[in-house]
Design a protein around this motif. Sequence first.
Motif, PDB file in Angstrom:
ATOM      1  N   LYS A 105      18.031   0.741  57.392  1.00 57.76           N
ATOM      2  CA  LYS A 105      18.137   1.846  56.439  1.00 57.76           C
ATOM      3  C   LYS A 105      18.277   1.266  55.026  1.00 57.76           C
ATOM      4  CE  LYS A 105      20.135   6.413  56.548  1.00 57.76           C
ATOM      5  NZ  LYS A 105      20.877   6.788  55.394  1.00 57.76           N
ATOM      6  N   GLY A 106      17.582   1.812  54.079  1.00 62.16           N
ATOM      7  CA  GLY A 106      17.710   1.341  52.697  1.00 62.16           C
ATOM      8  C   GLY A 106      16.721   0.239  52.342  1.00 62.16           C
ATOM      9  N   GLN A 107      16.102  -0.390  53.339  1.00 62.64           N
ATOM     10  CA  GLN A 107      15.130  -1.451  53.033  1.00 62.64           C
ATOM     11  C   GLN A 107      13.751  -0.824  52.801  1.00 62.64           C
ATOM     12  OE1 GLN A 107      15.573  -4.134  56.433  1.00 62.64           O
ATOM     13  NE2 GLN A 107      16.683  -5.555  55.131  1.00 62.64           N
ATOM     14  N   TYR A 108      13.022  -1.393  51.881  1.00 64.23           N
ATOM     15  CA  TYR A 108      11.690  -0.855  51.582  1.00 64.23           C
ATOM     16  C   TYR A 108      10.828  -1.902  50.890  1.00 64.23           C
ATOM     17  CZ  TYR A 108      13.862  -0.306  46.975  1.00 64.23           C
ATOM     18  OH  TYR A 108      14.516  -0.552  45.801  1.00 64.23           O
ATOM     19  N   ILE A 109       9.517  -1.640  50.907  1.00 60.58           N
ATOM     20  CA  ILE A 109       8.608  -2.415  50.066  1.00 60.58           C
ATOM     21  C   ILE A 109       8.124  -1.461  48.975  1.00 60.58           C
ATOM     22  CG2 ILE A 109       7.934  -4.081  51.842  1.00 60.58           C
ATOM     23  CD1 ILE A 109       5.438  -2.440  52.382  1.00 60.58           C
ATOM     24  N   LEU A 110       7.499  -2.014  47.932  1.00 61.22           N
ATOM     25  CA  LEU A 110       7.128  -1.159  46.799  1.00 61.22           C
ATOM     26  C   LEU A 110       5.620  -1.137  46.603  1.00 61.22           C
ATOM     27  CD1 LEU A 110       9.793  -2.570  44.463  1.00 61.22           C
ATOM     28  CD2 LEU A 110       9.378  -0.124  44.558  1.00 61.22           C
ATOM     29  N   SER A 111       5.085   0.049  46.321  1.00 57.94           N
ATOM     30  CA  SER A 111       3.676   0.133  45.951  1.00 57.94           C
ATOM     31  C   SER A 111       3.589  -0.024  44.436  1.00 57.94           C
ATOM     32  CB  SER A 111       3.116   1.498  46.381  1.00 57.94           C
ATOM     33  OG  SER A 111       1.797   1.633  45.907  1.00 57.94           O
ATOM     34  N   VAL A 112       2.867  -1.064  43.983  1.00 61.18           N
ATOM     35  CA  VAL A 112       2.754  -1.295  42.533  1.00 61.18           C
ATOM     36  C   VAL A 112       1.279  -1.332  42.130  1.00 61.18           C
ATOM     37  CG1 VAL A 112       4.941  -2.570  42.307  1.00 61.18           C
ATOM     38  CG2 VAL A 112       2.858  -3.830  42.739  1.00 61.18           C
ATOM     39  N   ASP A 113       1.043  -0.953  40.886  1.00 61.42           N
ATOM     40  CA  ASP A 113      -0.309  -0.932  40.335  1.00 61.42           C
ATOM     41  C   ASP A 113      -0.689  -2.357  39.925  1.00 61.42           C
ATOM     42  OD1 ASP A 113      -2.085   1.279  38.341  1.00 61.42           O
ATOM     43  OD2 ASP A 113      -2.190  -0.875  38.000  1.00 61.42           O
ATOM     44  N   ARG A 114      -1.794  -2.882  40.506  1.00 62.80           N
ATOM     45  CA  ARG A 114      -2.171  -4.269  40.250  1.00 62.80           C
ATOM     46  C   ARG A 114      -2.449  -4.522  38.761  1.00 62.80           C
ATOM     47  NH1 ARG A 114      -5.167  -8.534  42.891  1.00 62.80           N
ATOM     48  NH2 ARG A 114      -5.277  -7.335  44.787  1.00 62.80           N
ATOM     49  N   ALA A 115      -3.239  -3.656  38.143  1.00 59.04           N
ATOM     50  CA  ALA A 115      -3.619  -3.896  36.743  1.00 59.04           C
ATOM     51  C   ALA A 115      -2.387  -3.850  35.853  1.00 59.04           C
ATOM     52  CB  ALA A 115      -4.648  -2.873  36.302  1.00 59.04           C
ATOM     53  N   ASN A 116      -1.510  -2.872  36.118  1.00 54.15           N
ATOM     54  CA  ASN A 116      -0.311  -2.750  35.295  1.00 54.15           C
ATOM     55  C   ASN A 116       0.593  -3.978  35.446  1.00 54.15           C
ATOM     56  OD1 ASN A 116       1.610  -1.218  33.619  1.00 54.15           O
ATOM     57  ND2 ASN A 116       2.850  -1.332  35.483  1.00 54.15           N
ATOM     58  N   LEU A 117       0.739  -4.444  36.686  1.00 52.08           N
ATOM     59  CA  LEU A 117       1.575  -5.627  36.933  1.00 52.08           C
ATOM     60  C   LEU A 117       1.003  -6.833  36.184  1.00 52.08           C
ATOM     61  CD1 LEU A 117       3.810  -7.171  38.429  1.00 52.08           C
ATOM     62  CD2 LEU A 117       2.341  -7.264  40.446  1.00 52.08           C
ATOM     63  N   ASN A 118      -0.305  -6.981  36.249  1.00 50.39           N
ATOM     64  CA  ASN A 118      -0.947  -8.117  35.565  1.00 50.39           C
ATOM     65  C   ASN A 118      -0.729  -8.014  34.053  1.00 50.39           C
ATOM     66  OD1 ASN A 118      -4.148  -9.741  36.274  1.00 50.39           O
ATOM     67  ND2 ASN A 118      -2.465 -10.412  35.032  1.00 50.39           N
ATOM     68  N   LYS A 119      -0.881  -6.802  33.516  1.00 53.32           N
ATOM     69  CA  LYS A 119      -0.694  -6.601  32.068  1.00 53.32           C
ATOM     70  C   LYS A 119       0.735  -6.929  31.657  1.00 53.32           C
ATOM     71  CE  LYS A 119      -4.122  -2.911  31.740  1.00 53.32           C
ATOM     72  NZ  LYS A 119      -4.335  -1.466  31.620  1.00 53.32           N
ATOM     73  N   GLU A 120       1.694  -6.431  32.445  1.00 58.55           N
ATOM     74  CA  GLU A 120       3.116  -6.677  32.123  1.00 58.55           C
ATOM     75  C   GLU A 120       3.419  -8.178  32.131  1.00 58.55           C
ATOM     76  OE1 GLU A 120       5.261  -4.707  31.043  1.00 58.55           O
ATOM     77  OE2 GLU A 120       4.923  -2.666  31.760  1.00 58.55           O
ATOM     78  N   LEU A 121       2.848  -8.880  33.104  1.00 59.21           N
ATOM     79  CA  LEU A 121       3.124 -10.326  33.200  1.00 59.21           C
ATOM     80  C   LEU A 121       2.485 -11.084  32.037  1.00 59.21           C
ATOM     81  CD1 LEU A 121       2.765 -10.848  37.066  1.00 59.21           C
ATOM     82  CD2 LEU A 121       4.871 -11.029  35.729  1.00 59.21           C
ATOM     83  N   LEU A 122       1.296 -10.673  31.621  1.00 60.13           N
ATOM     84  CA  LEU A 122       0.650 -11.325  30.469  1.00 60.13           C
ATOM     85  C   LEU A 122       1.477 -11.083  29.210  1.00 60.13           C
ATOM     86  CD1 LEU A 122      -3.093 -10.401  31.192  1.00 60.13           C
ATOM     87  CD2 LEU A 122      -2.129 -12.716  31.206  1.00 60.13           C
ATOM     88  N   THR A 123       1.948  -9.857  29.060  1.00 53.78           N
ATOM     89  CA  THR A 123       2.742  -9.519  27.871  1.00 53.78           C
ATOM     90  C   THR A 123       4.044 -10.318  27.864  1.00 53.78           C
ATOM     91  OG1 THR A 123       1.755  -7.350  27.750  1.00 53.78           O
ATOM     92  CG2 THR A 123       3.888  -7.584  26.668  1.00 53.78           C
ATOM     93  N   GLU A 124       4.630 -10.459  29.048  1.00 54.50           N
ATOM     94  CA  GLU A 124       5.867 -11.246  29.147  1.00 54.50           C
ATOM     95  C   GLU A 124       5.590 -12.709  28.779  1.00 54.50           C
ATOM     96  OE1 GLU A 124       8.851 -10.348  29.454  1.00 54.50           O
ATOM     97  OE2 GLU A 124       9.875 -12.245  29.874  1.00 54.50           O
ATOM     98  N   ALA A 125       4.500 -13.267  29.313  1.00 52.16           N
ATOM     99  CA  ALA A 125       4.162 -14.671  29.021  1.00 52.16           C
ATOM    100  C   ALA A 125       4.009 -14.861  27.510  1.00 52.16           C
ATOM    101  CB  ALA A 125       2.883 -15.070  29.754  1.00 52.16           C
ATOM    102  N   GLU A 126       3.433 -13.860  26.870  1.00 51.90           N
ATOM    103  CA  GLU A 126       3.164 -13.959  25.428  1.00 51.90           C
ATOM    104  C   GLU A 126       4.426 -13.907  24.575  1.00 51.90           C
ATOM    105  OE1 GLU A 126      -1.049 -12.426  23.714  1.00 51.90           O
ATOM    106  OE2 GLU A 126       0.475 -10.924  24.105  1.00 51.90           O
ATOM    107  N   THR A 127       5.524 -13.421  25.164  1.00 54.62           N
ATOM    108  CA  THR A 127       6.764 -13.366  24.363  1.00 54.62           C
ATOM    109  C   THR A 127       7.326 -14.768  24.124  1.00 54.62           C
ATOM    110  OG1 THR A 127       8.193 -13.129  26.289  1.00 54.62           O
ATOM    111  CG2 THR A 127       7.444 -11.076  25.249  1.00 54.62           C
ATOM    112  N   TYR A 128       6.876 -15.748  24.898  1.00 54.17           N
ATOM    113  CA  TYR A 128       7.346 -17.126  24.683  1.00 54.17           C
ATOM    114  C   TYR A 128       6.517 -17.750  23.560  1.00 54.17           C
ATOM    115  CZ  TYR A 128       9.678 -16.744  29.226  1.00 54.17           C
ATOM    116  OH  TYR A 128      10.476 -16.353  30.274  1.00 54.17           O
ATOM    117  N   PRO A 129       7.169 -18.262  22.515  1.00 54.19           N
ATOM    118  CA  PRO A 129       6.394 -18.820  21.402  1.00 54.19           C
ATOM    119  C   PRO A 129       5.597 -20.055  21.809  1.00 54.19           C
ATOM    120  CG  PRO A 129       8.757 -19.193  21.094  1.00 54.19           C
ATOM    121  CD  PRO A 129       8.624 -18.317  22.294  1.00 54.19           C
ATOM    122  N   ASN A 130       5.984 -20.691  22.900  1.00 55.03           N
ATOM    123  CA  ASN A 130       5.284 -21.897  23.352  1.00 55.03           C
ATOM    124  C   ASN A 130       4.165 -21.593  24.353  1.00 55.03           C
ATOM    125  OD1 ASN A 130       7.527 -21.070  24.836  1.00 55.03           O
ATOM    126  ND2 ASN A 130       7.765 -23.028  25.870  1.00 55.03           N
TER     127      ASN A 130
END
Length: 388
Positions: A105-130
């Motif tokens: 009870k309480g355990q689950y997996i998540l349905s996530v949007d592939r394109a959105n996840l990829n965009k969020e990760l790229l944006t996060e990577a870009e926050t690093y000045p290096n």
Amino acid sequence: MERSPERQSKKKVVAVVGGGLVGALNACFFAKRGFDVEVFETREDIRQAKIVKGRSINLALSHRGRQALKHVGMEEKIVSQGIPMHARMIHSLSGKQSPIPYGKKGQYILSVDRANLNKELLTEAETYPNTKLNFDHKLQDWSAETGLMTFVRPDGSTEDFQADLIVGCDGAFSAIRKQFLRRSRFNYSQTYIPHGYMELTMPPINGEFAMKPNYLHIWPRNTFMMIALPNMDKTFTCTLFMPFEEFEKITTGDEVIEFFQRYFPDTIPLIGADALRRDYFRLPAQAMVSVKCSPYHIGGTCVLMGDAAHAVVPFYGQGMNAGFEDCIVFDEIMDQFNEDFSAVLQEYTRVRVPDDHAIADLAMYNYIEMRAHVNSKWFLFKKYVDNL
Ligand code: FAD
């Protein structure tokens, strides 16, 4: 984002080839360690693109993937944009729906949007000045001896780039991996399964999900099956998995409806007969490949991660999750071996190959489990419940 001065002083250059799910996440891991990170991606920046081409529209994110996101401070954000799926919902031919929970009870997996996840990760990577993201850069060739890479730009011109470490995250048909194939004692196998997949959209009804949203819906039909995962816009993405020869037998709209009438009758009013007639022919069914190889590295200059190292069939929902876990495992080994690339890469292959190969085997096993065994398991379970 604050970076510690000690982290920023290092100047080794890490080139991540491929800015897909694993490449974008990996860029964050390397940037966090203070390396100069350059990501090279063949596609344009998907955050600006009108149409994002690629594979499945949504994916199941599970524990190992979440752990990796947590490491770079992204877990909460991505989880808040996903839809929990607590159980599989099995659809029988008669339309009866029966849940089989994924865990406690309480355990689950998540349905996530592939394109959105990829965009969020790229944006996060870009926050690093290096970190620098280089889109429209397709890797053409590279040298394991010098670390020199050649990229082709959309206008046909080429650009060279040299790195201390090359991380091949360029997917199942990796251009980085091609160099590995030329080397002695590199083991490689690839298997195409006889099934293909096709995605169909189930729209909302009166602004609400057409089926119960917190489930991974499955229509197991033995030699083939359909699944559906919910999206944030209240649609479901239905994926039909079927042998290519069966896909090819259906050539007219009427045949599509006949087929759905026979095997998935409950979905016709939900997807819509007109949409089915049209969408079935929109794109041909896509192939699925399983790739196993070893070692994952060459000396201290290059390492493969994600699908470039281990493309798996999607039936275990672990391809991306395992690729995300690659990033954590690599990061831990970097700590153990003081970021000495030669030692780290060797250890990474030693530790990771058996686990990734096990995931590939489990995915192949679940290829049968999901379309056939869930039927019989459910039958046994139901018999048991009926007898209680
Ligand atoms: P990719 O996502 O393929 O990204 C590779 C990137 O490299 C791309 O952006 C590409 O443009 C770029 N690239 C390629 N060649 C070059 C080059 N020469 N130069 C520069 N860049 C290049 N996994 C799950 O965990 N859960 C699921 O529910 C799930 N469902 C799936 C459903 C389907 C139908 C399929 C097909 C797969 C599914 N997967 C799932 C698996 C998942 O999609 C992959 O494991 C994941 O995308 C791997 O990420 P990656 O970054 O390694 O590769």
